[in-house]
Design a protein around this motif. Structure first.
Motif, PDB file in Angstrom:
ATOM      1  N   THR A  11      24.812 -47.883 105.333  1.00  0.00           N
ATOM      2  CA  THR A  11      24.426 -49.227 105.970  1.00  0.00           C
ATOM      3  C   THR A  11      25.830 -49.512 106.622  1.00  0.00           C
ATOM      4  N   LEU A  12      27.105 -49.291 105.857  1.00  0.00           N
ATOM      5  CA  LEU A  12      28.395 -49.692 106.409  1.00  0.00           C
ATOM      6  C   LEU A  12      28.442 -49.091 107.594  1.00  0.00           C
ATOM      7  N   LYS A  13      28.204 -47.616 107.697  1.00  0.00           N
ATOM      8  CA  LYS A  13      28.353 -47.209 109.039  1.00  0.00           C
ATOM      9  C   LYS A  13      27.798 -47.822 110.236  1.00  0.00           C
ATOM     10  N   SER A  14      26.657 -48.521 109.929  1.00  0.00           N
ATOM     11  CA  SER A  14      25.858 -49.234 110.903  1.00  0.00           C
ATOM     12  C   SER A  14      26.442 -50.586 111.391  1.00  0.00           C
ATOM     13  N   TYR A  15      27.295 -50.945 110.551  1.00  0.00           N
ATOM     14  CA  TYR A  15      28.084 -52.241 110.746  1.00  0.00           C
ATOM     15  C   TYR A  15      29.454 -51.939 111.607  1.00  0.00           C
ATOM     16  N   ILE A  16      30.047 -50.719 111.970  1.00  0.00           N
ATOM     17  CA  ILE A  16      31.060 -50.292 112.489  1.00  0.00           C
ATOM     18  C   ILE A  16      31.043 -50.601 113.917  1.00  0.00           C
ATOM     19  N   GLY A  17      32.003 -51.180 114.769  1.00  0.00           N
ATOM     20  CA  GLY A  17      31.795 -51.022 116.342  1.00  0.00           C
ATOM     21  C   GLY A  17      32.438 -52.228 116.872  1.00  0.00           C
ATOM     22  N   ILE A  39      33.634 -56.978 108.327  1.00  0.00           N
ATOM     23  CA  ILE A  39      33.410 -57.892 107.261  1.00  0.00           C
ATOM     24  C   ILE A  39      32.494 -58.918 106.996  1.00  0.00           C
ATOM     25  N   LYS A  40      32.093 -59.710 108.072  1.00  0.00           N
ATOM     26  CA  LYS A  40      30.910 -60.422 108.051  1.00  0.00           C
ATOM     27  C   LYS A  40      29.505 -59.886 107.967  1.00  0.00           C
ATOM     28  N   ARG A  41      29.414 -58.578 108.432  1.00  0.00           N
ATOM     29  CA  ARG A  41      28.191 -57.759 108.221  1.00  0.00           C
ATOM     30  C   ARG A  41      28.307 -57.386 106.523  1.00  0.00           C
ATOM     31  N   THR A  42      29.237 -56.800 106.308  1.00  0.00           N
ATOM     32  CA  THR A  42      29.273 -56.476 104.783  1.00  0.00           C
ATOM     33  C   THR A  42      28.909 -57.723 103.771  1.00  0.00           C
ATOM     34  N   LEU A  43      29.531 -58.724 104.066  1.00  0.00           N
ATOM     35  CA  LEU A  43      29.513 -60.022 103.068  1.00  0.00           C
ATOM     36  C   LEU A  43      27.824 -60.418 103.104  1.00  0.00           C
ATOM     37  N   THR A  44      27.192 -60.385 104.500  1.00  0.00           N
ATOM     38  CA  THR A  44      25.901 -61.160 104.564  1.00  0.00           C
ATOM     39  C   THR A  44      24.811 -60.088 104.687  1.00  0.00           C
ATOM     40  N   GLY A  45      25.123 -58.804 104.811  1.00  0.00           N
ATOM     41  CA  GLY A  45      24.049 -57.907 105.223  1.00  0.00           C
ATOM     42  C   GLY A  45      23.227 -58.125 106.218  1.00  0.00           C
ATOM     43  N   ASP A  46      23.843 -58.651 107.366  1.00  0.00           N
ATOM     44  CA  ASP A  46      23.120 -59.069 108.518  1.00  0.00           C
ATOM     45  C   ASP A  46      24.067 -58.848 109.944  1.00  0.00           C
ATOM     46  N   MET A  47      23.591 -58.211 110.765  1.00  0.00           N
ATOM     47  CA  MET A  47      24.616 -57.670 111.810  1.00  0.00           C
ATOM     48  C   MET A  47      24.952 -58.906 112.735  1.00  0.00           C
ATOM     49  N   HIS A  48      24.255 -60.077 112.529  1.00  0.00           N
ATOM     50  CA  HIS A  48      24.685 -61.213 112.946  1.00  0.00           C
ATOM     51  C   HIS A  48      24.954 -62.496 112.155  1.00  0.00           C
ATOM     52  N   GLY A  49      25.284 -61.960 110.987  1.00  0.00           N
ATOM     53  CA  GLY A  49      25.427 -63.134 109.691  1.00  0.00           C
ATOM     54  C   GLY A  49      26.685 -63.546 109.992  1.00  0.00           C
ATOM     55  N   GLU A  50      27.028 -65.017 109.405  1.00  0.00           N
ATOM     56  CA  GLU A  50      28.078 -65.557 109.198  1.00  0.00           C
ATOM     57  C   GLU A  50      28.509 -66.359 107.762  1.00  0.00           C
ATOM     58  N   PRO A  51      29.249 -65.590 107.238  1.00  0.00           N
ATOM     59  CA  PRO A  51      29.361 -66.036 105.828  1.00  0.00           C
ATOM     60  C   PRO A  51      29.925 -67.234 105.687  1.00  0.00           C
ATOM     61  N   GLY A 109      28.156 -40.328 116.611  1.00  0.00           N
ATOM     62  CA  GLY A 109      28.928 -41.333 116.237  1.00  0.00           C
ATOM     63  C   GLY A 109      28.050 -42.579 115.893  1.00  0.00           C
ATOM     64  N   TYR A 110      28.736 -44.011 115.879  1.00  0.00           N
ATOM     65  CA  TYR A 110      28.382 -45.058 115.135  1.00  0.00           C
ATOM     66  C   TYR A 110      27.636 -46.150 116.069  1.00  0.00           C
ATOM     67  N   ASN A 111      26.581 -45.831 116.733  1.00  0.00           N
ATOM     68  CA  ASN A 111      25.722 -46.708 117.460  1.00  0.00           C
ATOM     69  C   ASN A 111      24.904 -47.788 116.968  1.00  0.00           C
ATOM     70  N   HIS A 112      25.257 -48.228 115.525  1.00  0.00           N
ATOM     71  CA  HIS A 112      24.325 -49.080 114.905  1.00  0.00           C
ATOM     72  C   HIS A 112      22.759 -48.280 114.692  1.00  0.00           C
ATOM     73  N   GLY A 113      23.103 -47.083 114.514  1.00  0.00           N
ATOM     74  CA  GLY A 113      21.947 -46.365 113.968  1.00  0.00           C
ATOM     75  C   GLY A 113      20.902 -45.999 115.233  1.00  0.00           C
ATOM     76  N   ASN A 114      21.261 -46.328 116.556  1.00  0.00           N
ATOM     77  CA  ASN A 114      20.211 -45.724 117.594  1.00  0.00           C
ATOM     78  C   ASN A 114      20.878 -44.918 118.317  1.00  0.00           C
ATOM     79  N   HIS A 115      20.260 -44.046 118.936  1.00  0.00           N
ATOM     80  CA  HIS A 115      20.412 -42.741 119.585  1.00  0.00           C
ATOM     81  C   HIS A 115      21.095 -43.142 120.956  1.00  0.00           C
ATOM     82  N   VAL A 116      22.221 -42.569 121.184  1.00  0.00           N
ATOM     83  CA  VAL A 116      22.972 -42.931 122.663  1.00  0.00           C
ATOM     84  C   VAL A 116      22.061 -42.243 123.818  1.00  0.00           C
ATOM     85  N   SER A 117      21.000 -41.279 123.733  1.00  0.00           N
ATOM     86  CA  SER A 117      20.146 -41.164 124.729  1.00  0.00           C
ATOM     87  C   SER A 117      19.462 -42.303 125.392  1.00  0.00           C
TER      88      SER A 117
END
Length: 232
Positions: free
Chosen positions: A49-55, A62-74, A201-209
């Motif tokens: 999950t944390l890997k998907s937050y990188i980039g 930090i915000k994604r880790t705290l909220t569990g949401d890609m666009h979350g605002e803690p 790499g770390y493209n939020h879980g999506n394939h770069v193709s």
């Protein structure tokens, strides 16, 4: 890629992303994030999950880790407590497990030998970028290093790439960005540069193709087979 554009592409400079392209940094970022959560009395999050937050820089991680949401605002107070905890913990584990991906060193050596000018452009903060590149023995390959806080804007804004073009004294069409995410492809297209993506790499879980790239390459070394040194 554009119709009529043939490989090998004529290139003078290669700029390369750091997290997920040069270095496998996810284990240490995850360790730092989970130490931060422990310090805050919060439950851990899986490395996947944390890997998907990188980039998008430390703040967004930090915000994604705290909220569990890609666009979350803690909560602002929670974020203010969490940020220095993450930074302290990440400094402690910065290169504990982070290592170059396969054929990164060989690719950099081949590019240097061919005469390409090299830069590293990352959204990671400079206080982590430079020590990490030094500790993993990659720093000396790069003539230019641009971190997420070096300039007023970071990827996917084109500013870092255009700054690199100005530094190298070249037009954008003579520069290649190698990255692993949509941040990289959007920045390259906005700047007018070529862009290759690595699939590991770390493209939020999506394939770069699925991204707007010129090629998907298995490694930095494989990328060298699709480019040639442009005429001066």
């Amino acid at each position: 890629m554009d119709d009529g554009q043939l490989f090998p592409l004529p290139i003078k400079a290669v700029v390369i992303d750091l997290d997920g392209t040069l270095l496998h940094t996810a284990p240490d970022l995850a360790e730092a994030a989970n130490r931060m959560l422990a310090d805050l009395g919060m439950p851990p999050v899986s490395e996947k999950t944390l890997k998907s937050y990188i980039g998008n820089g430390v703040g967004q991680l930090i915000k994604r880790t705290l909220t569990g949401d890609m666009h979350g605002e803690p909560d602002a107070e929670l974020f203010a407590r969490a940020k220095p905890l993450f930074e302290k913990n990440y400094h402690e584990v910065l290169s504990l497990h982070s290592r170059p991906f396969p054929d990164v060193v060989e690719g950099l050596q081949a590019m240097r030998q061919t005469g390409y000018r090299l830069a590293c452009i990352t959204n990671k903060a400079e206080r982590f970028t430079v020590p990490l590149l030094k500790q993993t023995d990659l720093h000396h390959y790069f003539e230019l290093i641009l971190s997420g806080d070096t300039l007023p804007k970071m990827k996917p804004h084109p500013m870092p790439l255009l700054h690199a073009c100005e530094h190298f004294g070249i037009t954008p069409d003579k520069m290649l960005l190698i990255g692993d995410s949509q941040n990289d492809t959007e920045a390259a297209r906005a700047a007018g540069c070529h862009v290759f993506c690595v699939p590991y790499g770390y493209n939020h879980g999506n394939h770069v193709s699925l991204l707007d790239q010129d090629a998907v390459v298995d490694s930095l070394l494989a990328a060298t087979r699709l480019i040639r040194k442009a005429d001066l």
